[in-house]
Enzyme design. Structure first.
Site, mmCIF file in Angstrom:
data_model
loop_
_atom_site.group_PDB
_atom_site.id
_atom_site.type_symbol
_atom_site.label_atom_id
_atom_site.label_comp_id
_atom_site.label_asym_id
_atom_site.label_seq_id
_atom_site.Cartn_x
_atom_site.Cartn_y
_atom_site.Cartn_z
ATOM 1 N N GLY A 546 0.837 -1.209 0.000
ATOM 2 C CA GLY A 546 0.000 0.000 0.000
ATOM 3 C C GLY A 546 0.859 1.240 0.000
ATOM 4 N N GLY A 548 0.903 5.033 1.866
ATOM 5 C CA GLY A 548 0.296 5.926 2.857
ATOM 6 C C GLY A 548 0.715 7.368 2.615
ATOM 7 C CG ASN A 549 -1.572 10.627 4.070
ATOM 8 O OD1 ASN A 549 -1.918 10.625 2.889
ATOM 9 N ND2 ASN A 549 -2.424 10.722 5.072
ATOM 10 C CG PHE A 550 3.639 10.150 7.020
ATOM 11 C CD1 PHE A 550 4.112 11.419 7.316
ATOM 12 C CD2 PHE A 550 2.426 9.751 7.549
ATOM 13 C CE1 PHE A 550 3.381 12.266 8.135
ATOM 14 C CE2 PHE A 550 1.693 10.588 8.367
ATOM 15 C CZ PHE A 550 2.164 11.855 8.657
ATOM 16 C CG ASP A 552 6.018 3.154 -1.011
ATOM 17 O OD1 ASP A 552 5.011 3.836 -1.329
ATOM 18 O OD2 ASP A 552 7.065 3.125 -1.685
ATOM 19 C CE LYS A 568 -0.010 3.030 8.245
ATOM 20 N NZ LYS A 568 -0.847 4.116 8.771
ATOM 21 C CG ASP A 661 -8.812 10.295 8.332
ATOM 22 O OD1 ASP A 661 -9.843 10.483 7.648
ATOM 23 O OD2 ASP A 661 -7.679 10.185 7.837
HETATM 24 P P1 ADP Z 1 -1.367 6.425 5.994
HETATM 25 O O1 ADP Z 1 -1.876 6.437 7.393
HETATM 26 O O2 ADP Z 1 0.027 6.839 5.839
HETATM 27 O O3 ADP Z 1 -2.289 7.116 5.012
HETATM 28 P P2 ADP Z 1 -2.588 3.898 5.688
HETATM 29 O O4 ADP Z 1 -2.779 3.482 7.071
HETATM 30 O O5 ADP Z 1 -3.800 4.475 4.990
HETATM 31 O O6 ADP Z 1 -1.395 4.924 5.548
HETATM 32 O O7 ADP Z 1 -2.014 2.737 4.823
HETATM 33 C C1 ADP Z 1 -1.977 2.729 3.440
HETATM 34 C C2 ADP Z 1 -2.401 1.381 2.901
HETATM 35 O O8 ADP Z 1 -1.505 0.390 3.363
HETATM 36 C C3 ADP Z 1 -3.764 0.948 3.410
HETATM 37 O O9 ADP Z 1 -4.807 1.405 2.568
HETATM 38 C C4 ADP Z 1 -3.658 -0.589 3.375
HETATM 39 O O10 ADP Z 1 -3.930 -1.050 2.061
HETATM 40 C C5 ADP Z 1 -2.191 -0.825 3.683
HETATM 41 N N1 ADP Z 1 -2.024 -1.122 5.102
HETATM 42 C C6 ADP Z 1 -1.776 -0.253 6.083
HETATM 43 N N2 ADP Z 1 -1.661 -0.866 7.275
HETATM 44 C C7 ADP Z 1 -1.832 -2.177 7.058
HETATM 45 C C8 ADP Z 1 -1.812 -3.337 7.887
HETATM 46 N N3 ADP Z 1 -1.592 -3.265 9.221
HETATM 47 N N4 ADP Z 1 -2.049 -4.517 7.301
HETATM 48 C C9 ADP Z 1 -2.264 -4.608 5.986
HETATM 49 N N5 ADP Z 1 -2.281 -3.575 5.147
HETATM 50 C C10 ADP Z 1 -2.065 -2.355 5.680
#
Ligand code: ADP
Length: 801
Positions: A546, A548-550, A552, A568, A661
C-alpha cells in the site's frame, strides 16, 4: 493716391467689391471668435472661482492659528476669487463688443450696396450714350448709302433726258428726300457724339471720382470703428492691465510676508510643553507565567526550532551593520570632497551639493542628520547582533534543546529501565548494538525516557544532512550534548578525547565529571532501549502492499519470530516535523489492545527510514475490500463489519481517543471479514480537541458539521463519521455525496440534507445512520449504544434464520 484716382478702372471697381465682401467675412469670423473668447473667459471665471473656493477649505482649527503661510494662502485664494470676478466682467464686456461688431457689419453691408447701386447708375448713362452713338453711326451709314445711290441715278437721268421730263422730276424728288434724310441723320449723329463726349467727361472727371472719394471715406470710417472694437476686445483680455496687476501685487506682497522663522511663533507659544518622559518597554512576565522553563524574560530562546532562524537573522543584521558603516563612510567622503576625516565630522563646506531648493546650510544640516540616523541604526543593529551572538555562544557544544513542549505529548515509551542495571560496555561492538543507543529516536521521545537527574542515553541526529551523535541527559531539565570529533578521529566533550564513543561515555559515567562545566550534567543511569524500539535490521521488508501519506507500506517479516507484519515507512526526505507526525500513530497505538484496533508491534528509529511495525491485516483496506466483493457480500456480513467497527470505536471512546479520520479507507479487513480500525495519523487523546492550525486535508464528507465549522472535535464527531462508514459499508464502497463537491456537500448538510438509504439496507440500520448524522452532536448516540443496537439487530437476524 486715393480711390478716386487709382480705382477708376472696371477691374478696380470689381476688386473693391470683392474686398468689401472679404471684409464682411472677416467681421463674421471675428464676431464668432470674440463670442468664443467671452465664453472661455466666463468658463475660466467659473473654474477659478471653484479653485478659490476649494483652496479656502483649509483647516480652520486652532492648530494653524498665527500661521503666516495659512494667511498668505487665504489671501492668495481671495485674490484668485477677484481674478475670477474680473474674468467674468471681461466676458460680459466682450459680449457688448460683439454686438457692436454686429452693427458695424450691418452698416458696412449697407454701404457696400449703396456704392454698388450708385456706380451702376452713373455707368448706365454713359453706357446708354455709347450705344446711342453707335446706333446713330449705323443709321448715318445706311442713309449715306441711299443718298449716294439716288444721286447717281439722278445724274444718269439728267444727262440722258436733258433738263426736263416727268421721270427726271421724280428722280430729283427722291434724290432731294434722300439728301434731307442724310443731313438730318448727320446732325443727330453730331449731337449724340457731342453729348456722349460731355457725359463721358463728366463720368470720368466728376461723377466716378466723386463716388470713389465718398466710398473711400465711408470705408475708412468703418475701419476706424473696427479698430476701436479690436482695441476694446484686446483691452478686455489684457492680463497685464492694472486690475490684474494690482491683484498680482497683492498676492506677491502677502506671499513675501511669509517668514519661516515667524511661522511657528504663535504655535510654539501656545503648545509649549515640558520634555517628554521616556517610554518604557518591558517584557511582560505574565506572558510566560504558564510556560515553565523554556521561555525566559528578556532572553533569547535558542533551541532546535529557533537556531537556524537566529543564525540567518544574525547574518542579516551583521550585513545591515556593515551597510550602515559603509554608508556613513561614503557620506563623510562626499562631504569632504572625497577624503574621509578621522573624527568623522562633516567639513563645513559651502559647496556641498544642493538640490536647488535647499541652501548649502540646509544641505549640511540634512547630511549631519542623516549621518546621525545611520549611527543610531548601526548602534541599534549592533546591539541585536551582540545579543544573538551571546545567546548562540552560550550553547557551546550542547546540542540544541527541543523547542517542543514535552509535557503536552503522551508518554511514548514506558520506562522499563531496571535501576540495578549496570552499564554494559564493550568497545568492540558497534555503537548501534549498545542498549543505551536509541538510534534516530526523535528528541521529543527521548526526553520522555529521561525522567530523573542523571538519566542518560545516546542517540543520533541528522542535521543539515550530517549525522551527529548526541548524548541526552536529564539534568535540571534536559540537556543534549553533541559528541565532538577531533582531527585525529577521536571523540570528546570538554574533557579528554577517546578513540570510541563508547569509551567517552564510559569515562563520563565512571568519572562522574560533568559533561560540560556550564551544564554540570553528570551521567548516573543509562536508559536502555525497550521493547517497542526495534532495530531496522529486525524486520525484512517483503513486498509493497500500500501507499500511505508518509511513505510506502510493506508486508514484512520479523526476523526473531518469523511473524508476518505490516511496516509503514516514512520517507527520509520529509522534514522533522512530518516525521514526528508519522510517529504520532505509533505513540497512540502502543497503548491499545483490542481485536478491532490494529496492533502496534514496534517502531524502528535506529536509523532512517523510520518505520512503524504493525500486525498484518491480510484483507487490506476495507474500502477496496467492499468494492472487490460487492457481489458476494451479505447483509449479515455488512452488519458484522458495522459491529466490529463499533466495538473498536467503543474501545477508543472509553480511552478518550478521538480518531478524527474514521472512514472505510482507514479500516482494515482481517480473516472472516472482521474489521479493524487503523490509520491513527490524525488521532488525538483528549475529550475535546480544538483544531487551531488550519483545516488542511480535512476529509470533509466524513467530518461532522461542528468540526468543520468550529474545529471542535469530540468522540461524537467520530460517531458522525461512523454513520458515513456504515453508509459506505451498505453501499459497498460508493463515494458519499457522489457528484457533489466538498463545499456543495457541506452546504447541503448544513441546510439539513442527509444521504438516502443505500439499496438493501435494513431500515433499523438506516435509522441508526440518521441518528449518527444528527446536527446536534449531543443528540447522536455514543459508540456504546451504537454497538448494542447493532449487536441486538445481528442477534435478531441470526435467530430468525
Ligand atoms: P497512511 O496512514 O500513511 O495514510 P494507511 O494506514 O492508509 O497509511 O495505509 C496505506 C495502505 O496500506 C492501506 O490502505 C492498506 O492497504 C495498507 N495497510 C496499512 N496498514 C496495514 C496493515 N496493518 N495490514 C495490511 N495492510 C495495511
Amino acid at each position: 493716391m486715393g480711390f478716386s484716382s487709382a480705382l477708376q478702372g472696371r477691374a478696380a471697381h470689381e476688386a473693391l467689391i470683392v474686398r468689401q465682401d472679404a471684409e464682411l467675412r472677416l467681421m463674421e469670423t471675428m464676431k464668432r471668435s470674440i463670442q468664443l473668447k467671452a465664453k472661455c473667459d466666463r468658463e475660466y471665471a467659473i473654474g477659478l472661482a471653484a479653485v478659490a473656493q476649494q483652496g479656502m477649505k483649509t483647516d480652520r482649527a486652532d492648530e494653524m492659528q498665527g500661521s503666516l503661510i495659512t494667511k498668505a494662502w487665504r489671501s492668495y485664494m481671495d485674490e484668485l476669487d477677484h481674478q475670477a470676478k474680473q474674468f467674468k466682467s471681461n466676458a460680459e464686456l466682450l459680449e457688448v463688443v460683439c454686438e457692436k461688431l454686429t452693427h458695424l457689419s450691418q452698416d458696412k453691408r449697407k454701404a457696400r450696396k449703396a456704392y454698388q447701386e450708385e456706380h451702376a447708375k452713373i455707368a448706365a448713362r454713359l453706357n446708354h450714350l455709347t450705344d446711342e452713338v453707335v446706333r446713330k453711326k449705323a443709321e448715318y451709314q445706311k442713309h449715306l448709302e441711299g443718298y449716294k445711290a439716288l444721286r447717281t441715278r439722278f445724274e444718269e437721268h439728267y444727262i440722258k433726258s436733258g433738263r426736263g421730263g416727268r421721270k427726271l422730276d421724280d428722280v430729283r424728288d427722291k434724290y432731294q428726300k434722300a439728301c434731307r434724310k442724310l443731313h438730318l441723320t448727320h446732325n443727330e449723329y453730331v449731337l449724340s457724339i457731342t453729348e456722349a463726349v460731355e457725359v463721358e467727361k463728366d463720368f470720368r472727371t466728376v461723377l466716378l471720382p466723386g463716388l470713389l472719394e465718398h466710398q473711400q471715406s465711408v470705408q475708412e470710417s468703418f475701419i476706424l470703428l473696427w479698430k476701436n472694437i479690436l482695441q476694446e476686445t484686446s483691452q478686455h483680455g489684457d492680463l497685464t492691465s492694472d486690475k490684474f496687476k494690482e491683484i498680482q501685487k497683492r498676492i506677491d506682497n502677502v506671499i513675501n510676508s511669509i517668514n519661516p522663522s515667524e511661522e511657528y511663533r504663535e504655535f510654539t507659544e501656545k503648545h509649549k510643553t515640558s520634555p517628554t518622559t521616556p517610554l518604557v518597554f518591558q517584557f511582560d512576565d505574565a506572558l510566560i507565567e504558564d510556560i515553565p522553563g523554556k521561555l525566559q524574560s528578556n532572553t533569547l530562546t535558542v533551541d532546535n526550532l529557533t537556531v537556524d532562524w537566529l543564525r540567518t537573522r544574525l547574518i542579516d543584521l551583521e550585513m545591515s551593520v556593515k551597510e550602515c558603516q559603509e554608508k556613513q563612510l561614503k557620506m563623510i567622503e562626499h562631504a569632504n570632497g572625497g577624503s574621509p576625516i578621522a573624527n568623522g565630522s562633516i567639513a563645513r563646506n559651502g559647496s556641498t551639493a544642493s538640490n536647488g531648493i535647499q541652501s548649502p546650510k540646509d544641505s549640511q544640516n540634512r547630511q549631519s542628520k542623516d549621518l546621525n540616523a545611520l549611527r543610531c541604526q548601526e548602534k541599534q543593529k549592533q546591539k541585536l547582533v551582540d545579543m544573538i551572538k551571546c545567546a548562540l555562544n552560550e550553547i557551546g557544544c550542547e546540542e540544541l534543546p527541543s523547542g517542543c513542549d514535552d509535557h503536552l505529548e503522551q508518554n511514548f515509551i514506558e520506562n522499563s529501565f531496571n535501576n540495578d542495571q549496570q552499564m554494559s560496555l564493550s568497545t568492540n561492538r558497534p555503537l548501534y548494538e549498545e542498549e543505551w543507543f536509541h538510534g534516530v529516536l526523535p528528541r521529543e521521545e527521548v526526553v520522555r525516557l529521561l525522567n530523573n537527574d542523571g538519566d542518560f542515553l545516546v542517540r543520533e541526529t541528522i542535521r543539515n544532512e550530517e549525522s551527529q551523535i548526541v548524548l541526552s541527559v536529564c539534568w535540571n531539565g534536559h540537556k543534549h550534548f553533541i559528541v565532538q570529533t577531533t582531527v585525529d578521529g577521536h571523540f570528546r566533550f570538554e574533557g579528554p578525547p577517546f578513540p570510541s564513543i563508547q569509551e567517552l561515555i564510559m569515562h563520563q559515567y565512571q568519572s562522574e565529571l560533568p559533561v560540560t562545566v556550564k551544564s554540570g550534567a553528570i551521567l548516573r543511569r543509562a536508559i536502555c532501549r525497550e521493547r517497542w524500539e526495534l532495530s531496522n535490521d529486525d524486520v525484512v521488508l517483503l513486498e509493497k502492499i500500500g501507499r500511505g501519506n508518509f511513505g510506502d507500506v510493506y508486508k514484512a517479516k520479523l526476523k526473531s519470530t518469523k511473524q508476518d507484519v505490516a511496516v509503514k515507512t516514512c520517507r527520509m526526505t520529509l522534514p522533522d516535523e512530518q516525521k514526528r507526525k508519522f510517529l504520532q500513530e505509533g505513540r497512540i497505538l502502543k497503548q491499545y489492545d483490542h481485536p478491532n484496533i490494529v496492533k502496534l508491534i514496534g517502531i524502528c528509529v535506529q536509523k532512517q527510514p523510520i518505520m512503524i511495525v504493525m500486525e498484518l491485516v491480510p484483507g487490506g483496506s476495507l474500502l477496496n475490500y467492499l468494492r472487490k466483493n460487492s457481489n458476494s457480500l451479505t447483509t449479515r456480513q455488512q452488519m458484522g463489519m458495522c459491529r466490529d467497527a463499533a466495538a473498536g470505536m467503543r474501545y477508543l471512546e472509553s480511552k478518550n481517543c478521538i480518531h478524527r479520520d474514521l472512514a472505510a479507507r482507514n479500516c482494515l479487513v482481517d480473516f472472516e471479514n472482521s474489521v479493524k480500525i487503523s490509520d491513527f495519523g490524525m488521532s488525538r487523546e483528549e475529550e475535546e480537541y480544538i483544531v487551531s492550525d488550519g483545516m488542511k486535508q480535512i476529509p470533509v464528507k466524513w467530518t461532522a458539521p461542528e468540526a468543520l465549522n468550529f474545529g471542535k472535535y469530540t468522540s461524537l464527531c467520530d460517531v458522525w463519521s461512523y454513520g458515513i462508514l456504515m453508509w459506505e459499508i451498505f453501499s459497498k464502497g460508493d463515494t458519499p455525496y457522489s457528484g457533489m463537491s466538498n463545499s456543495r456537500a457541506r452546504e447541503r448538510i448544513d441546510a439539513g440534507y442527509r444521504m438516502p438509504t443505500p439499496e438493501n439496507t435494513p431500515p433499523e440500520m438506516y435509522r441508526l445512520m440518521l441518528k449518527c448524522w444528527c446536527a446536534e452532536a449531543e443528540a447522536r448516540p455514543h459508540f456504546d449504544e451504537i454497538y448494542n443496537v447493532v449487536d441486538a439487530l445481528i442477534i435478531r437476524l441470526d435467530n430468525s434464520h
